[in-house]
Design a protein around this motif. Structure first.
Motif, short mmCIF file in Angstrom:
data_model
loop_
_atom_site.label_atom_id
_atom_site.label_comp_id
_atom_site.label_asym_id
_atom_site.label_seq_id
_atom_site.Cartn_x
_atom_site.Cartn_y
_atom_site.Cartn_z
N THR A 132 12.19 -7.21 9.90
CA THR A 132 11.83 -7.83 8.63
C THR A 132 10.31 -7.88 8.53
OG1 THR A 132 13.82 -9.21 8.65
CG2 THR A 132 12.03 -9.89 7.21
N VAL A 133 9.77 -7.18 7.55
CA VAL A 133 8.33 -7.23 7.30
C VAL A 133 8.11 -8.32 6.25
CG1 VAL A 133 6.32 -5.97 6.45
CG2 VAL A 133 7.99 -4.82 7.92
N LEU A 134 7.46 -9.38 6.65
CA LEU A 134 7.34 -10.59 5.84
C LEU A 134 6.26 -10.46 4.77
CD1 LEU A 134 7.47 -13.15 8.79
CD2 LEU A 134 9.37 -12.45 7.31
N THR A 135 6.53 -11.01 3.59
CA THR A 135 5.54 -11.02 2.51
C THR A 135 5.52 -12.38 1.82
OG1 THR A 135 7.18 -10.08 0.97
CG2 THR A 135 5.71 -8.53 2.12
N PRO A 136 5.33 -13.47 2.56
CA PRO A 136 5.33 -14.79 1.93
C PRO A 136 4.02 -15.09 1.20
CG PRO A 136 4.85 -14.99 4.26
CD PRO A 136 5.15 -13.54 4.01
N ALA A 137 4.08 -16.02 0.28
CA ALA A 137 2.91 -16.50 -0.47
C ALA A 137 2.35 -15.45 -1.42
CB ALA A 137 1.82 -17.00 0.47
N GLN A 138 3.17 -14.50 -1.84
CA GLN A 138 2.72 -13.49 -2.79
C GLN A 138 2.15 -14.16 -4.04
OE1 GLN A 138 3.16 -9.82 -2.85
NE2 GLN A 138 1.80 -10.07 -4.59
N GLY A 139 0.91 -13.83 -4.40
CA GLY A 139 0.30 -14.35 -5.61
C GLY A 139 -0.32 -15.72 -5.49
N ARG A 140 -0.20 -16.36 -4.33
CA ARG A 140 -0.78 -17.70 -4.18
C ARG A 140 -2.30 -17.63 -4.09
NH1 ARG A 140 2.75 -22.23 -1.08
NH2 ARG A 140 4.83 -21.52 -1.74
N CYS A 141 -2.94 -18.64 -4.62
CA CYS A 141 -4.39 -18.70 -4.60
C CYS A 141 -4.90 -19.35 -3.31
CB CYS A 141 -4.91 -19.49 -5.80
SG CYS A 141 -4.68 -18.64 -7.37
N VAL A 142 -6.01 -18.86 -2.82
CA VAL A 142 -6.67 -19.39 -1.64
C VAL A 142 -8.15 -19.52 -1.96
CG1 VAL A 142 -7.10 -19.10 0.82
CG2 VAL A 142 -5.04 -18.11 -0.19
N ASP A 143 -8.73 -20.70 -1.72
CA ASP A 143 -10.17 -20.90 -1.91
C ASP A 143 -10.88 -20.62 -0.60
OD1 ASP A 143 -9.92 -21.65 -4.57
OD2 ASP A 143 -9.58 -23.75 -4.06
#
Length: 271
Positions: A132-143
């Protein structure tokens, strides 16, 4: 397929080992900043040892093959290709182990214009054998704090590899991936994996903040690092990073593709 001798010769010919593009002055500046515990150079590692500049020079000489003489303050750094090959072999063993058990893997890079293809080839191969190649937090913003101030970025995945993109109002996937050493993207991604119901990674593969940030949180983490990235090698010395591969990280992106094939061969995943 490159043999051990062939990969050593290739590393030197491509400038990925041997005399590399990183200057001694740049590396020493990073060692001084690490010794001062500058978070921009710690990139997610919380060192336990008293790492001063002399100790860091000695460590990087042992791990990479740079000059151990603290009086050497100019010229180009040197990476011992034997050390690189040994680390690539260990890297391949970790990839093979996670492939055998069909584990979950998280990829991420702060050098998308250089190393994305290297990781993407590994992600494709691991996905093909049931990982399983994980792709969590797609599109989330990070400062992310940069030398130019606070910058809001978005986490995105390209061929299964996590990157950050500048948030200029474009929808996710449109803005250009940016260079970043911050550990914040991997922290956000791992937190989102819990929230979104993803499995936690059995292995994190990446560079800079991705490998250091994940390793510091207790995940098995492996990746390449240049001679001016002491945090990754300190992490390895302290057991936070499982494998640190000494490697010039500023070469042309296609120069890293033979390393993908070499690692997959060592992992018994050659395609």
């Amino acid at each position: 397929m490159l043999s051990d001798g062939g990969i050593r010769a290739y590393l030197v010919r491509a400038g990925l080992a041997g005399v590399v593009g990183t200057g001694r002055e740049v590396s020493l500046r990073s060692y001084r900043a690490f010794a001062a515990r500058d978070p921009r150079v710690l990139i997610g590692v919380d060192p336990r040892g008293a790492w001063g500049e002399r100790e860091l020079v000695a460590l990087m000489a042992a791990k990479c093959g740079v000059s151990a003489d603290p009086r050497c303050v100019s010229g180009q750094d040197v990476i011992d290709p034997e050390r690189t090959v040994a680390a690539l072999d260990a890297f391949g063993e970790r990839v093979g182990a996670v492939a055998q058990r069909g584990g979950a893997v998280l990829f991420g890079t702060g050098h998308p214009h250089r190393l994305l293809g290297f990781y993407a080839g590994l992600a494709d191969a691991l996905s093909a054998v049931g990982c399983t190649v994980l792709t969590p937090a797609q599109g989330r913003c990070v400062d992310i704090t940069t030398r130019f101030g606070l910058r809001t970025c978005q986490i995105d995945y390209v061929r299964g590899v996590g990157v950050v993109r500048g948030d200029g109002g474009e929808r996710a996937g449109c803005a250009t991936p940016v260079h970043s050493h911050s550990p914040l993207p991997v922290r956000v991604a791992l937190g989102a994996a819990l929230e979104e119901g993803w499995p936690l990674p059995d292995l994190v593969i990446g560079d800079h903040g991705w490998v250091c940030g994940a390793g510091q949180l207790g995940f098995e983490a492996i990746g390449p690092a240049d001679t001016d990235d002491p945090a990754v090698f300190v992490g390895e010395a302290e057991g936070v990073v499982s494998v640190a591969v000494p490697l010039e990280d500023g070469a042309r992106s296609d120069y890293y593709l033979p390393l993908t094939r070499y690692v997959l061969n060592r992992a018994c995943l050659s395609q």
